[in-house]
Every structure is written in structure tokens, then in C-alpha cells.
Enzyme design. Structure first.
Site, PDB file in Angstrom:
ATOM      1  N   HIS A 124      31.315  -5.653  12.608  1.00  0.00           N
ATOM      2  CA  HIS A 124      30.770  -4.913  13.726  1.00  0.00           C
ATOM      3  C   HIS A 124      30.887  -5.880  14.880  1.00  0.00           C
ATOM      4  O   HIS A 124      30.999  -5.175  15.964  1.00  0.00           O
ATOM      5  CB  HIS A 124      29.154  -4.766  13.005  1.00  0.00           C
ATOM      6  CG  HIS A 124      28.977  -4.468  12.499  1.00  0.00           C
ATOM      7  ND1 HIS A 124      29.899  -2.953  11.913  1.00  0.00           N
ATOM      8  CD2 HIS A 124      28.174  -4.518  11.163  1.00  0.00           C
ATOM      9  CE1 HIS A 124      29.285  -2.478  10.605  1.00  0.00           C
ATOM     10  NE2 HIS A 124      29.148  -3.708   9.758  1.00  0.00           N
ATOM     11  N   HIS A 178      24.599  -2.226  13.058  1.00  0.00           N
ATOM     12  CA  HIS A 178      26.095  -2.109  13.373  1.00  0.00           C
ATOM     13  C   HIS A 178      26.955  -2.601  14.944  1.00  0.00           C
ATOM     14  O   HIS A 178      27.106  -2.747  15.755  1.00  0.00           O
ATOM     15  CB  HIS A 178      26.226  -1.046  13.123  1.00  0.00           C
ATOM     16  CG  HIS A 178      25.978  -1.437  11.796  1.00  0.00           C
ATOM     17  ND1 HIS A 178      27.013   0.337  10.676  1.00  0.00           N
ATOM     18  CD2 HIS A 178      25.792  -1.874  10.085  1.00  0.00           C
ATOM     19  CE1 HIS A 178      26.959   0.280   9.006  1.00  0.00           C
ATOM     20  NE2 HIS A 178      26.015  -0.972   9.080  1.00  0.00           N
ATOM     21  N   ASN A 179      25.825  -1.792  16.163  1.00  0.00           N
ATOM     22  CA  ASN A 179      26.107  -1.355  17.626  1.00  0.00           C
ATOM     23  C   ASN A 179      25.292  -2.583  18.058  1.00  0.00           C
ATOM     24  O   ASN A 179      25.701  -2.524  19.516  1.00  0.00           O
ATOM     25  CB  ASN A 179      25.663   0.115  17.797  1.00  0.00           C
ATOM     26  CG  ASN A 179      26.490   1.140  16.919  1.00  0.00           C
ATOM     27  OD1 ASN A 179      25.801   1.829  16.437  1.00  0.00           O
ATOM     28  ND2 ASN A 179      27.898   0.673  16.726  1.00  0.00           N
ATOM     29  N   GLY A 223      20.215  12.689  29.283  1.00  0.00           N
ATOM     30  CA  GLY A 223      20.852  11.983  30.037  1.00  0.00           C
ATOM     31  C   GLY A 223      20.220  10.644  30.164  1.00  0.00           C
ATOM     32  O   GLY A 223      21.055   9.894  30.870  1.00  0.00           O
ATOM     33  N   ARG A 234      10.853  16.089  24.417  1.00  0.00           N
ATOM     34  CA  ARG A 234      10.790  16.832  24.207  1.00  0.00           C
ATOM     35  C   ARG A 234      11.125  17.866  22.980  1.00  0.00           C
ATOM     36  O   ARG A 234      10.545  19.039  22.283  1.00  0.00           O
ATOM     37  CB  ARG A 234      11.127  17.439  25.471  1.00  0.00           C
ATOM     38  CG  ARG A 234       9.923  17.763  26.267  1.00  0.00           C
ATOM     39  CD  ARG A 234      10.811  18.431  27.345  1.00  0.00           C
ATOM     40  NE  ARG A 234       9.794  17.821  28.957  1.00  0.00           N
ATOM     41  CZ  ARG A 234      10.140  18.204  29.490  1.00  0.00           C
ATOM     42  NH1 ARG A 234      11.730  18.998  30.202  1.00  0.00           N
ATOM     43  NH2 ARG A 234       9.352  18.421  30.891  1.00  0.00           N
ATOM     44  N   CYS A 270      13.446  10.694  28.195  1.00  0.00           N
ATOM     45  CA  CYS A 270      13.075  12.057  29.482  1.00  0.00           C
ATOM     46  C   CYS A 270      12.927  13.533  27.927  1.00  0.00           C
ATOM     47  O   CYS A 270      12.746  13.472  26.711  1.00  0.00           O
ATOM     48  CB  CYS A 270      14.526  11.915  29.836  1.00  0.00           C
ATOM     49  SG  CYS A 270      15.946  12.212  28.454  1.00  0.00           S
ATOM     50  N   GLY A 271      13.747  14.304  28.816  1.00  0.00           N
ATOM     51  CA  GLY A 271      13.538  15.349  27.822  1.00  0.00           C
ATOM     52  C   GLY A 271      13.805  15.551  26.339  1.00  0.00           C
ATOM     53  O   GLY A 271      12.977  15.544  25.111  1.00  0.00           O
ATOM     54  N   THR A 272      15.450  14.669  26.485  1.00  0.00           N
ATOM     55  CA  THR A 272      16.197  15.219  25.432  1.00  0.00           C
ATOM     56  C   THR A 272      16.234  14.123  25.523  1.00  0.00           C
ATOM     57  O   THR A 272      16.701  13.252  23.636  1.00  0.00           O
ATOM     58  CB  THR A 272      17.522  16.192  25.341  1.00  0.00           C
ATOM     59  OG1 THR A 272      17.714  15.380  26.357  1.00  0.00           O
ATOM     60  CG2 THR A 272      16.919  17.372  25.477  1.00  0.00           C
ATOM     61  N   GLY A 273      16.568  12.916  25.515  1.00  0.00           N
ATOM     62  CA  GLY A 273      17.079  11.331  25.904  1.00  0.00           C
ATOM     63  C   GLY A 273      18.390  11.371  26.097  1.00  0.00           C
ATOM     64  O   GLY A 273      19.510  10.817  26.235  1.00  0.00           O
ATOM     65  N   ASP A 329      11.600  10.104  32.431  1.00  0.00           N
ATOM     66  CA  ASP A 329      11.328  10.527  33.628  1.00  0.00           C
ATOM     67  C   ASP A 329      10.863  11.786  33.609  1.00  0.00           C
ATOM     68  O   ASP A 329       9.183  11.251  32.344  1.00  0.00           O
ATOM     69  CB  ASP A 329      13.033  11.637  33.986  1.00  0.00           C
ATOM     70  CG  ASP A 329      12.668  13.103  32.900  1.00  0.00           C
ATOM     71  OD1 ASP A 329      11.923  12.618  31.937  1.00  0.00           O
ATOM     72  OD2 ASP A 329      13.884  13.640  33.410  1.00  0.00           O
ATOM     73  N   HIS A 330      10.331  12.316  34.588  1.00  0.00           N
ATOM     74  CA  HIS A 330       9.056  13.177  33.951  1.00  0.00           C
ATOM     75  C   HIS A 330       8.707  14.040  32.216  1.00  0.00           C
ATOM     76  O   HIS A 330       8.136  14.347  32.219  1.00  0.00           O
ATOM     77  CB  HIS A 330       8.345  15.026  35.083  1.00  0.00           C
ATOM     78  CG  HIS A 330      10.138  15.369  34.337  1.00  0.00           C
ATOM     79  ND1 HIS A 330      10.869  14.833  35.842  1.00  0.00           N
ATOM     80  CD2 HIS A 330      10.393  16.652  34.598  1.00  0.00           C
ATOM     81  CE1 HIS A 330      11.941  15.434  35.707  1.00  0.00           C
ATOM     82  NE2 HIS A 330      11.710  16.429  35.063  1.00  0.00           N
ATOM     83  N   ARG A 332      33.883  -5.029  16.940  1.00  0.00           N
ATOM     84  CA  ARG A 332      33.869  -3.519  17.320  1.00  0.00           C
ATOM     85  C   ARG A 332      32.961  -3.082  18.697  1.00  0.00           C
ATOM     86  O   ARG A 332      33.303  -2.857  19.692  1.00  0.00           O
ATOM     87  CB  ARG A 332      33.306  -2.783  16.961  1.00  0.00           C
ATOM     88  CG  ARG A 332      34.556  -2.902  15.253  1.00  0.00           C
ATOM     89  CD  ARG A 332      33.458  -1.256  14.381  1.00  0.00           C
ATOM     90  NE  ARG A 332      34.460  -1.968  13.112  1.00  0.00           N
ATOM     91  CZ  ARG A 332      34.136  -1.039  11.274  1.00  0.00           C
ATOM     92  NH1 ARG A 332      32.506  -1.385  11.040  1.00  0.00           N
ATOM     93  NH2 ARG A 332      35.161  -1.256  10.102  1.00  0.00           N
TER      94      ARG A 332
END
Length: 145
Positions: free
Chosen positions: A133, A97-98, A69, A108, A64-67, A7-8, A136
Site C-alpha cells: 500500500h 489502503h490509501n 466537487g 444531500r 458539499c451537496g454530493t461530495g 459549501d452551502h 501504491r
């Protein structure tokens, strides 16, 4: 082939990570956004996640800004295991593992050099294939039904 989208709030980091991917010789499709004009992150998370789920892309990177969302939106789609990483250890473990298929980053919240290291580790680390794994991961998939 991987997908990359932002995103922006992640646009500037996405541009730098695309240069990094090019330097490494890794093919990618840029699914947007294409400027710092405000956009809604779920649109771009969905584009990339649907491409991964359909097998068009092996994996994807979302910024995104924080990841947060992006990871929340991407994880709504069946077959997606999106991981928000802000350190190298988590990037390694989420692959080992995942078997995560989408990496989410905060444009940001972390610097570009750390983001490049996280991306490299995530791209270069294979899934361990260990039975516990795999079991899971199958358990996660069962929750989608």
C-alpha cells in the site's frame, strides 16, 4: 487537529458533524462556509487541502451537496488523497489502503447518522503501513510530478 469545511450544500451537515466532533473531543478548525448562501466549493476545498498539505492539519473533512466537487478540487493539490465515501466499508478501506487525508461527504446524498458512522470509521482507522500500500501511495505521488 483536523479542518472541516463545506459549501452551502454541505453547511447543515457540517454543523451537525462539528457537534459530533466536539462530543468526541476531537479538535477542529471550521474553515467555512458560514451560512447556506450560495458559494463556490473550490474555495473551501482549497483552504482545507492547502492546510493538510502544509501540515497545519492532520486531516480534513469536506462536505458539499454530493461530495464530488470537493473531492475533485482537493485532489488537484500535491500530497492530497481525498476520498469521497458514502458507505462504511469505503471509509475503512480508504484509510487502511490509501492513507487518505481528506474525507469528502455528500450533504444531500447521505443521512447524518450514516455520515457520523463514516466519519468515525475514517477517523479511527489507521493506515495499515503494508509495503504494497505504501508503494501504491508513492505511485500516486509520482503522478503529481
Amino acid at each position: 487537529m483536523i479542518a472541516i469545511a463545506s459549501d452551502h450544500g454541505g453547511f447543515a451537515m457540517k454543523a451537525q458533524l462539528m457537534e459530533h466532533l466536539t462530543e468526541r473531543g476531537i479538535g477542529f478548525d471550521d474553515l467555512g462556509c458560514y451560512s447556506e448562501e450560495s458559494v463556490d466549493y473550490p474555495v473551501y476545498a482549497e483552504k482545507a487541502a492547502r492546510g493538510v498539505a502544509a501540515g497545519k492539519y492532520d486531516r480534513a473533512v469536506l462536505i458539499c451537496g454530493t461530495g464530488i466537487g470537493m473531492s475533485m478540487a482537493a485532489n488537484k493539490l500535491p500530497g492530497i488523497r481525498a476520498a469521497l465515501c458514502s458507505d462504511c466499508y469505503s471509509a475503512e478501506m480508504t484509510r487502511l489502503h490509501n492513507d487518505s487525508n481528506i474525507l469528502c461527504l455528500g450533504g444531500r446524498t447521505i443521512g447524518i447518522e450514516l455520515a457520523k458512522r463514516i466519519l468515525d470509521i475514517w477517523l479511527d482507522t489507521p493506515f495499515s503501513g503494508m509495503e504494497k500500500h505504501a508503494r501504491r501511495i508513492a505511485g500516486i505521488a509520482a503522478l503529481e510530478k
